[in-house]
Design a protein around this motif. Sequence first.
Motif, PDB file in Angstrom:
ATOM      1  N   ALA A 140      19.093  -8.932  -2.143  1.00 41.39           N
ATOM      2  CA  ALA A 140      19.580  -7.549  -2.187  1.00 41.39           C
ATOM      3  C   ALA A 140      20.144  -7.117  -0.850  1.00 41.39           C
ATOM      4  N   ILE A 141      19.693  -7.756   0.238  1.00 34.29           N
ATOM      5  CA  ILE A 141      20.211  -7.521   1.584  1.00 34.29           C
ATOM      6  C   ILE A 141      20.503  -8.888   2.197  1.00 34.29           C
ATOM      7  N   PRO A 142      21.415  -8.964   3.168  1.00 34.39           N
ATOM      8  CA  PRO A 142      21.714 -10.271   3.781  1.00 34.39           C
ATOM      9  C   PRO A 142      20.465 -10.911   4.387  1.00 34.39           C
ATOM     10  N   ARG A 143      20.311 -12.212   4.179  1.00 33.66           N
ATOM     11  CA  ARG A 143      19.180 -12.947   4.748  1.00 33.66           C
ATOM     12  C   ARG A 143      19.393 -13.188   6.247  1.00 33.66           C
ATOM     13  N   PRO A 144      18.309 -13.212   7.027  1.00 30.56           N
ATOM     14  CA  PRO A 144      18.448 -13.528   8.465  1.00 30.56           C
ATOM     15  C   PRO A 144      19.104 -14.886   8.691  1.00 30.56           C
ATOM     16  N   GLN A 145      18.738 -15.863   7.865  1.00 29.21           N
ATOM     17  CA  GLN A 145      19.341 -17.190   7.906  1.00 29.21           C
ATOM     18  C   GLN A 145      20.048 -17.430   6.575  1.00 29.21           C
ATOM     19  N   TYR A 199      26.854  -9.894  -2.164  1.00 33.59           N
ATOM     20  CA  TYR A 199      28.035  -9.057  -2.358  1.00 33.59           C
ATOM     21  C   TYR A 199      28.285  -8.747  -3.835  1.00 33.59           C
ATOM     22  N   CYS A 200      28.126  -9.742  -4.697  1.00 34.67           N
ATOM     23  CA  CYS A 200      28.499  -9.534  -6.106  1.00 34.67           C
ATOM     24  C   CYS A 200      27.471  -8.713  -6.883  1.00 34.67           C
ATOM     25  N   ILE A 201      26.202  -8.692  -6.447  1.00 35.66           N
ATOM     26  CA  ILE A 201      25.200  -7.888  -7.169  1.00 35.66           C
ATOM     27  C   ILE A 201      24.909  -6.561  -6.478  1.00 35.66           C
ATOM     28  N   LYS A 202      25.501  -6.349  -5.294  1.00 38.60           N
ATOM     29  CA  LYS A 202      25.231  -5.124  -4.532  1.00 38.60           C
ATOM     30  C   LYS A 202      25.535  -3.845  -5.303  1.00 38.60           C
ATOM     31  N   PRO A 203      26.665  -3.740  -6.043  1.00 38.24           N
ATOM     32  CA  PRO A 203      26.945  -2.491  -6.773  1.00 38.24           C
ATOM     33  C   PRO A 203      25.852  -2.113  -7.773  1.00 38.24           C
ATOM     34  N   TYR A 204      25.228  -3.103  -8.393  1.00 40.44           N
ATOM     35  CA  TYR A 204      24.189  -2.819  -9.386  1.00 40.44           C
ATOM     36  C   TYR A 204      22.883  -2.394  -8.706  1.00 40.44           C
ATOM     37  N   ILE A 205      22.566  -3.009  -7.566  1.00 40.74           N
ATOM     38  CA  ILE A 205      21.390  -2.611  -6.806  1.00 40.74           C
ATOM     39  C   ILE A 205      21.542  -1.162  -6.337  1.00 40.74           C
ATOM     40  N   GLU A 206      22.754  -0.805  -5.896  1.00 39.62           N
ATOM     41  CA  GLU A 206      22.994   0.555  -5.420  1.00 39.62           C
ATOM     42  C   GLU A 206      22.816   1.579  -6.538  1.00 39.62           C
ATOM     43  N   LYS A 207      23.184   1.219  -7.778  1.00 40.11           N
ATOM     44  CA  LYS A 207      22.989   2.141  -8.904  1.00 40.11           C
ATOM     45  C   LYS A 207      21.507   2.402  -9.148  1.00 40.11           C
ATOM     46  N   ILE A 208      20.667   1.363  -8.996  1.00 44.26           N
ATOM     47  CA  ILE A 208      19.222   1.547  -9.152  1.00 44.26           C
ATOM     48  C   ILE A 208      18.698   2.496  -8.078  1.00 44.26           C
ATOM     49  N   CYS A 209      19.173   2.330  -6.844  1.00 43.41           N
ATOM     50  CA  CYS A 209      18.752   3.216  -5.750  1.00 43.41           C
ATOM     51  C   CYS A 209      19.192   4.658  -6.012  1.00 43.41           C
ATOM     52  N   GLU A 210      20.409   4.835  -6.521  1.00 41.79           N
ATOM     53  CA  GLU A 210      20.916   6.181  -6.798  1.00 41.79           C
ATOM     54  C   GLU A 210      20.080   6.885  -7.862  1.00 41.79           C
ATOM     55  N   ARG A 211      19.716   6.162  -8.918  1.00 39.06           N
ATOM     56  CA  ARG A 211      18.906   6.774  -9.971  1.00 39.06           C
ATOM     57  C   ARG A 211      17.508   7.107  -9.462  1.00 39.06           C
ATOM     58  N   ALA A 212      16.964   6.271  -8.593  1.00 36.59           N
ATOM     59  CA  ALA A 212      15.644   6.552  -8.020  1.00 36.59           C
ATOM     60  C   ALA A 212      15.695   7.830  -7.190  1.00 36.59           C
ATOM     61  N   LYS A 213      16.778   8.034  -6.446  1.00 36.26           N
ATOM     62  CA  LYS A 213      16.938   9.266  -5.674  1.00 36.26           C
ATOM     63  C   LYS A 213      17.032  10.478  -6.595  1.00 36.26           C
ATOM     64  N   GLU A 214      17.776  10.339  -7.696  1.00 36.40           N
ATOM     65  CA  GLU A 214      17.914  11.445  -8.644  1.00 36.40           C
ATOM     66  C   GLU A 214      16.569  11.804  -9.260  1.00 36.40           C
ATOM     67  N   LEU A 215      15.741  10.794  -9.533  1.00 36.26           N
ATOM     68  CA  LEU A 215      14.418  11.060 -10.082  1.00 36.26           C
ATOM     69  C   LEU A 215      13.574  11.833  -9.074  1.00 36.26           C
ATOM     70  N   PHE A 216      13.676  11.480  -7.797  1.00 29.55           N
ATOM     71  CA  PHE A 216      12.971  12.197  -6.736  1.00 29.55           C
ATOM     72  C   PHE A 216      13.375  13.675  -6.717  1.00 29.55           C
ATOM     73  N   GLU A 217      14.668  13.946  -6.901  1.00 27.01           N
ATOM     74  CA  GLU A 217      15.166  15.313  -6.843  1.00 27.01           C
ATOM     75  C   GLU A 217      14.584  16.187  -7.950  1.00 27.01           C
ATOM     76  N   ARG A 218      14.192  15.572  -9.065  1.00 28.41           N
ATOM     77  CA  ARG A 218      13.625  16.331 -10.179  1.00 28.41           C
ATOM     78  C   ARG A 218      12.109  16.453 -10.093  1.00 28.41           C
ATOM     79  N   THR A 219      11.483  15.749  -9.146  1.00 30.60           N
ATOM     80  CA  THR A 219      10.026  15.707  -9.042  1.00 30.60           C
ATOM     81  C   THR A 219       9.513  16.885  -8.211  1.00 30.60           C
ATOM     82  N   SER A 220       8.363  17.429  -8.610  1.00 26.59           N
ATOM     83  CA  SER A 220       7.795  18.577  -7.902  1.00 26.59           C
ATOM     84  C   SER A 220       7.429  18.202  -6.465  1.00 26.59           C
ATOM     85  N   PRO A 221       7.517  19.157  -5.526  1.00 29.32           N
ATOM     86  CA  PRO A 221       7.205  18.867  -4.121  1.00 29.32           C
ATOM     87  C   PRO A 221       5.803  18.291  -3.908  1.00 29.32           C
TER      88      PRO A 221
END
Length: 342
Positions: free
Chosen positions: A212-217, A245-267
């Motif tokens: 999901a992120i570049p490997r050190p090696q 590179y080729c799976i990055k767009p799909y990983i980013e969509k998962i992160c975006e939805r997780a952020k949206e879920l946070f926005e709907r959650t009570s403080p």
Amino acid sequence: MFGYDLGVDIGTGTVVISVVGKGVVLNEPTYVAYDTESEKILYAGKRAYYLQGREPKGVEVIQPIRNGVVSNYSLACDMLRFFFNRVLRKTVFRPRVVASVPSINTDVDKRIIISVLINSGARSVCLIEEPLCAAFGAGVDPLDPSGTFVIDIGAGTADMAVVSQGSMSQIETLNIAGDTFDKAILDFLQSKYGLLIGLRTAEDVKINIGCAIPRPQPMTMQVKGRNEITGLPQTIEISSEEICYCIKPYIEKICERAKELFERTSPQLVSDITDSGLILTGGSSQLYGLDKLLSNALSIDVTVMPRPNLCVSKGCEEALKKMHILDRYGYTFKTKEEVRTR
């Protein structure tokens, strides 16, 4: 043998069955190979899985249940009956079953799943959403009122939920998961190198050098397939950076939805989650660097559970032990008569 109660995780990629007091007793791919003329099942599980893409004439391999939705009723019944018989052997007692389903399943989808399970040998069935089962399998106490954030990324869906006191306050489901990554790798190699490969090969690439992120090696891997133009065998070498590179767009969509879920959650629940962190389960959660990417995107600690592919099934087993608690939230066992099964 007397009757067993079973916890069943019917995933897109695998069926995992747990028995109360015994733990996981079966872990098989959700595949069947059948004769196209007679439509009789030939193999189920691992043998059918490895046959995919290599089928002889007159034989087809399919997944009769995908994303919690039944695509072939009779083959789904045959497959689960085969797995149940392996677990129960010759017992005459029909088990109670707690099974997991994606959060977005409709009432019709759930009724069909219950019908399949009952016609496969279950006495009664209770369906529980996958992220709730994943939370129980990760050790979350159903009576704990503090909030817990769970993301279960399997083969077919990414289910996420905020769990508090045995129920879900917020849910989100995407049809983006391990199979999506496999298809992205397959399409990438075809478009860039003109190399045609099978889904099994794409899955091997994802497991061995996917990230999901570049490997050190950086890592490389030789991939064999068929050249799209000449039709002849071809071998290429690809790097982990290309797969990232080729799976990055799909990983980013998962992160975006997780952020949206946070926005709907009570403080107050967000405060609890900040202390407890995020629990990551499901087979695809083992993708290298996924936990670090989510941690950076959400600014919380992320924990990948040990053997994350088994968490949902273990959660079903835990739910069986605590049905007296879950009953308060409407989780009850349904019988054949109540769902009017075939």
